[in-house]
Design a protein around this motif. Structure first.
Motif, PDB file in Angstrom:
ATOM      1  N   GLN A 137       0.932  -1.107  -0.050  1.00  0.00           N
ATOM      2  CA  GLN A 137      -0.073   0.091   0.167  1.00  0.00           C
ATOM      3  C   GLN A 137       0.857   1.159  -0.118  1.00  0.00           C
ATOM      4  N   GLU A 167      -3.694  -7.077  -4.368  1.00  0.00           N
ATOM      5  CA  GLU A 167      -4.928  -6.416  -3.985  1.00  0.00           C
ATOM      6  C   GLU A 167      -4.802  -5.010  -3.375  1.00  0.00           C
ATOM      7  N   SER A 168      -4.034  -5.063  -2.261  1.00  0.00           N
ATOM      8  CA  SER A 168      -3.602  -3.848  -1.444  1.00  0.00           C
ATOM      9  C   SER A 168      -2.954  -2.621  -2.213  1.00  0.00           C
ATOM     10  N   ARG A 171      -5.784  -1.225  -4.592  1.00  0.00           N
ATOM     11  CA  ARG A 171      -6.693  -0.240  -3.958  1.00  0.00           C
ATOM     12  C   ARG A 171      -6.040   0.848  -3.468  1.00  0.00           C
ATOM     13  N   GLN A 174      -6.258   3.287  -6.308  1.00  0.00           N
ATOM     14  CA  GLN A 174      -7.759   3.930  -6.413  1.00  0.00           C
ATOM     15  C   GLN A 174      -7.914   5.133  -5.208  1.00  0.00           C
TER      16      GLN A 174
END
Length: 202
Positions: A137, A167-168, A171, A174
């Protein structure tokens, strides 16, 4: 009999000066001086304590902006600074490489020229922490901040490799404020091309 009564009265008066003499002696003694000086010291100590509290009060005031800056939306917008040679790229491609040991995010323009990149080691993670989802992230935020300095708004995401940060990272891209047009998995899969290594003996 009246005379003994009279001496008792003066005798009762005699202890009073004796009681006064010890107090006078205590007043002359250095201990009494300490006792007298102690209220002054106590009066001075509270004066110092508020001064220390005043020094401590600005510290939380400086910490409050840090706490506000921890939120991802608020952090990214002010920190985006135009790069020196800004290229005015509106759309690009975000390549996310997530392995078992590291996460690397590279953002390019549509031709493949690199605008911004980051990795878990660059952000400051070491050892086994580099493969975590939180590290991915932070990596995505760092890379997108660099790319947004060039004017990036839309991104195609190409995810490669098996890892905790797949996935992180997407995300985080986004959440920063980029528009994700396509998310594609480009992990290379062999069609039984290479011979696997020999079996481990333990």
């Amino acid at each position: 009999m009246a005379e003994p009564d009279n001496p008792t009265d003066p005798g009762s008066e005699a202890p009073k000066p004796e009681e006064a003499t010890p107090t006078a002696a205590l007043a002359d003694s250095p201990e009494a001086g300490k006792k007298v000086a102690s209220p002054k010291a106590e009066a001075a100590k509270p004066a110092k304590k508020p001064a220390r509290q005043k020094k401590e009060q600005p510290a939380p005031a400086t910490a409050t902006p840090e706490n506000l800056s921890l939120s991802s939306d608020d952090v990214e917008k002010p920190k985006v600074v135009k790069a020196k040679g800004s290229k005015n790229v509106h759309s690009g491609i975000a390549h996310v490489l997530s392995t078992f040991n590291n996460t690397i995010v590279t953002i390019t323009d549509m031709k493949g020229n690199v605008i911004g990149w980051s990795s878990a080691g660059k952000v400051g993670f070491k050892g086994s922490r580099k493969s975590t989802a939180y590290a991915a992230q932070m990596v995505a935020q760092d890379a997108s901040r660099q790319a947004m300095g060039h004017g990036l708004k839309e991104v195609e995401v190409l995810v490669k490799g098996p890892g905790a940060g797949r996935e992180s990272a997407v995300r985080a891209l986004q959440a920063v404020g980029l528009d994700l047009t396509v998310i594609r998995d480009v992990t290379p899969v062999p069609h039984n091309g290479c011979r696997p290594p020999k079996q481990r003996r333990v």
